[in-house]
Design a protein around this motif. Structure first.
Motif, PDB file in Angstrom:
ATOM      1  N   LEU A 108      78.019  -1.357 -33.636  1.00 35.18           N
ATOM      2  CA  LEU A 108      78.888  -0.278 -33.161  1.00 35.18           C
ATOM      3  C   LEU A 108      79.909   0.117 -34.225  1.00 35.18           C
ATOM      4  O   LEU A 108      80.096   1.303 -34.502  1.00 35.18           O
ATOM      5  N   ASP A 109      80.571  -0.850 -34.853  1.00 34.74           N
ATOM      6  CA  ASP A 109      81.587  -0.509 -35.853  1.00 34.74           C
ATOM      7  C   ASP A 109      80.983   0.190 -37.063  1.00 34.74           C
ATOM      8  O   ASP A 109      81.578   1.113 -37.618  1.00 34.74           O
ATOM      9  N   VAL A 110      79.767  -0.190 -37.451  1.00 32.57           N
ATOM     10  CA  VAL A 110      79.101   0.453 -38.578  1.00 32.57           C
ATOM     11  C   VAL A 110      78.748   1.899 -38.227  1.00 32.57           C
ATOM     12  O   VAL A 110      78.936   2.819 -39.028  1.00 32.57           O
ATOM     13  N   TRP A 111      78.251   2.115 -37.010  1.00 37.14           N
ATOM     14  CA  TRP A 111      77.886   3.477 -36.598  1.00 37.14           C
ATOM     15  C   TRP A 111      79.128   4.375 -36.548  1.00 37.14           C
ATOM     16  O   TRP A 111      79.085   5.512 -37.012  1.00 37.14           O
ATOM     17  N   LEU A 112      80.232   3.858 -35.989  1.00 36.39           N
ATOM     18  CA  LEU A 112      81.464   4.647 -35.909  1.00 36.39           C
ATOM     19  C   LEU A 112      81.945   5.065 -37.297  1.00 36.39           C
ATOM     20  O   LEU A 112      82.399   6.187 -37.501  1.00 36.39           O
TER      21      LEU A 112
ATOM     22  N   LEU B   9      81.576   1.247 -24.876  1.00 37.77           N
ATOM     23  CA  LEU B   9      80.176   1.652 -24.973  1.00 37.77           C
ATOM     24  C   LEU B   9      79.619   1.680 -23.566  1.00 37.77           C
ATOM     25  O   LEU B   9      79.615   0.657 -22.879  1.00 37.77           O
ATOM     26  N   ASN B  10      79.187   2.854 -23.119  1.00 41.01           N
ATOM     27  CA  ASN B  10      78.670   3.055 -21.765  1.00 41.01           C
ATOM     28  C   ASN B  10      79.674   2.586 -20.707  1.00 41.01           C
ATOM     29  O   ASN B  10      79.302   2.005 -19.697  1.00 41.01           O
ATOM     30  N   GLY B  11      80.965   2.797 -20.977  1.00 40.78           N
ATOM     31  CA  GLY B  11      82.014   2.465 -20.023  1.00 40.78           C
ATOM     32  C   GLY B  11      82.471   1.027 -20.036  1.00 40.78           C
ATOM     33  O   GLY B  11      83.377   0.656 -19.299  1.00 40.78           O
ATOM     34  N   SER B  12      81.870   0.188 -20.864  1.00 44.12           N
ATOM     35  CA  SER B  12      82.233  -1.231 -20.898  1.00 44.12           C
ATOM     36  C   SER B  12      82.853  -1.597 -22.242  1.00 44.12           C
ATOM     37  O   SER B  12      82.398  -1.125 -23.282  1.00 44.12           O
ATOM     38  N   PRO B  13      83.852  -2.477 -22.224  1.00 40.70           N
ATOM     39  CA  PRO B  13      84.387  -2.951 -23.499  1.00 40.70           C
ATOM     40  C   PRO B  13      83.350  -3.851 -24.176  1.00 40.70           C
ATOM     41  O   PRO B  13      82.666  -4.632 -23.513  1.00 40.70           O
TER      42      PRO B  13
ATOM     43  N   HIS C 171      78.184  -5.254 -31.372  1.00 40.34           N
ATOM     44  CA  HIS C 171      77.237  -4.823 -30.341  1.00 40.34           C
ATOM     45  C   HIS C 171      76.289  -3.770 -30.923  1.00 40.34           C
ATOM     46  O   HIS C 171      76.699  -2.883 -31.651  1.00 40.34           O
ATOM     47  N   ILE C 172      75.013  -3.887 -30.601  1.00 38.90           N
ATOM     48  CA  ILE C 172      74.001  -2.973 -31.120  1.00 38.90           C
ATOM     49  C   ILE C 172      74.001  -1.678 -30.308  1.00 38.90           C
ATOM     50  O   ILE C 172      74.022  -1.707 -29.083  1.00 38.90           O
ATOM     51  N   VAL C 173      73.976  -0.543 -31.009  1.00 38.98           N
ATOM     52  CA  VAL C 173      73.923   0.758 -30.343  1.00 38.98           C
ATOM     53  C   VAL C 173      72.524   1.344 -30.467  1.00 38.98           C
ATOM     54  O   VAL C 173      71.779   1.010 -31.390  1.00 38.98           O
TER      55      VAL C 173
ATOM     56  N   VAL D  95      79.630   6.579 -26.288  1.00 42.70           N
ATOM     57  CA  VAL D  95      80.752   5.890 -26.911  1.00 42.70           C
ATOM     58  C   VAL D  95      82.029   6.640 -26.544  1.00 42.70           C
ATOM     59  O   VAL D  95      82.108   7.854 -26.724  1.00 42.70           O
ATOM     60  N   THR D  96      83.015   5.919 -26.023  1.00 40.31           N
ATOM     61  CA  THR D  96      84.300   6.508 -25.673  1.00 40.31           C
ATOM     62  C   THR D  96      85.355   5.943 -26.618  1.00 40.31           C
ATOM     63  O   THR D  96      85.519   4.726 -26.702  1.00 40.31           O
ATOM     64  N   VAL D  97      86.039   6.826 -27.331  1.00 42.30           N
ATOM     65  CA  VAL D  97      87.071   6.428 -28.284  1.00 42.30           C
ATOM     66  C   VAL D  97      88.399   6.942 -27.763  1.00 42.30           C
ATOM     67  O   VAL D  97      88.577   8.138 -27.563  1.00 42.30           O
ATOM     68  N   ARG D  98      89.333   6.019 -27.526  1.00 44.05           N
ATOM     69  CA  ARG D  98      90.649   6.398 -27.025  1.00 44.05           C
ATOM     70  C   ARG D  98      91.606   6.554 -28.203  1.00 44.05           C
ATOM     71  O   ARG D  98      91.796   5.634 -28.995  1.00 44.05           O
ATOM     72  N   GLN D  99      92.193   7.749 -28.308  1.00 40.46           N
ATOM     73  CA  GLN D  99      93.192   8.035 -29.323  1.00 40.46           C
ATOM     74  C   GLN D  99      94.489   8.351 -28.599  1.00 40.46           C
ATOM     75  O   GLN D  99      94.454   8.667 -27.408  1.00 40.46           O
ATOM     76  N   PRO D 100      95.623   8.297 -29.273  1.00 42.99           N
ATOM     77  CA  PRO D 100      96.882   8.560 -28.582  1.00 42.99           C
ATOM     78  C   PRO D 100      96.875   9.911 -27.860  1.00 42.99           C
ATOM     79  O   PRO D 100      96.726  10.948 -28.484  1.00 42.99           O
TER      80      PRO D 100
END
Length: 123
Positions: free
Chosen positions: A6-10, A33-37, A42-44, A50-55
């Motif tokens: 996941l971090d590599v894909w992001l 990822l799919n609503g779960s932490p 983790h493999i995508v 993918v949900t990314v929370r920004q301020p």
């Protein structure tokens, strides 16, 4: 089928400037990822969300292609579908700046700033 962490894909699709920043965001719970932490390793796979929370804003991306190498922005944008709501207006408005050397704002200045920000000046 290609797999990626996941971090590599992001990092590869340019959602984060560095891989370590992506890793910290996932570890800190700002990415789901799919609503779960999940953990950064983790493999995508395609069709994951993918949900990314920004301020002040939550962005959603559906993975269409898994890549592991950082690519140019036009190619990176083909690897996901952006399902995010529009960016809130208050995040894209310019910040008010004071002139250098102007000192601290006066009481009137603070009231004007509060009025601009939509706060009640009576508090």
């Amino acid at each position: 089928m290609t797999t990626a962490r996941l971090d590599v894909w992001l990092w590869s699709v340019r959602l984060f400037k560095t891989r370590s920043a992506a890793n910290k965001a996932v570890s800190g719970g700002h990415v789901r990822l799919n609503g779960s932490p999940v953990k950064p390793a983790h493999i995508v796979k395609p069709d994951d969300v993918v949900t990314v929370r920004q301020p002040g804003w939550e962005r959603k991306f559906q993975i269409t292609q898994v890549i592991t190498k950082r690519v140019g922005a036009p190619i990176a944008q083909t690897c996901y579908i952006d399902q995010s709501p529009p960016k809130p207006a208050y995040l894209s408005s310019p910040m008010a700046r004071r002139d250098p050397g102007a000192g601290r704002p006066t009481k009137k200045d603070r009231r004007d700033i509060d009025r601009l920000r939509g706060r009640d000046a009576a508090h």
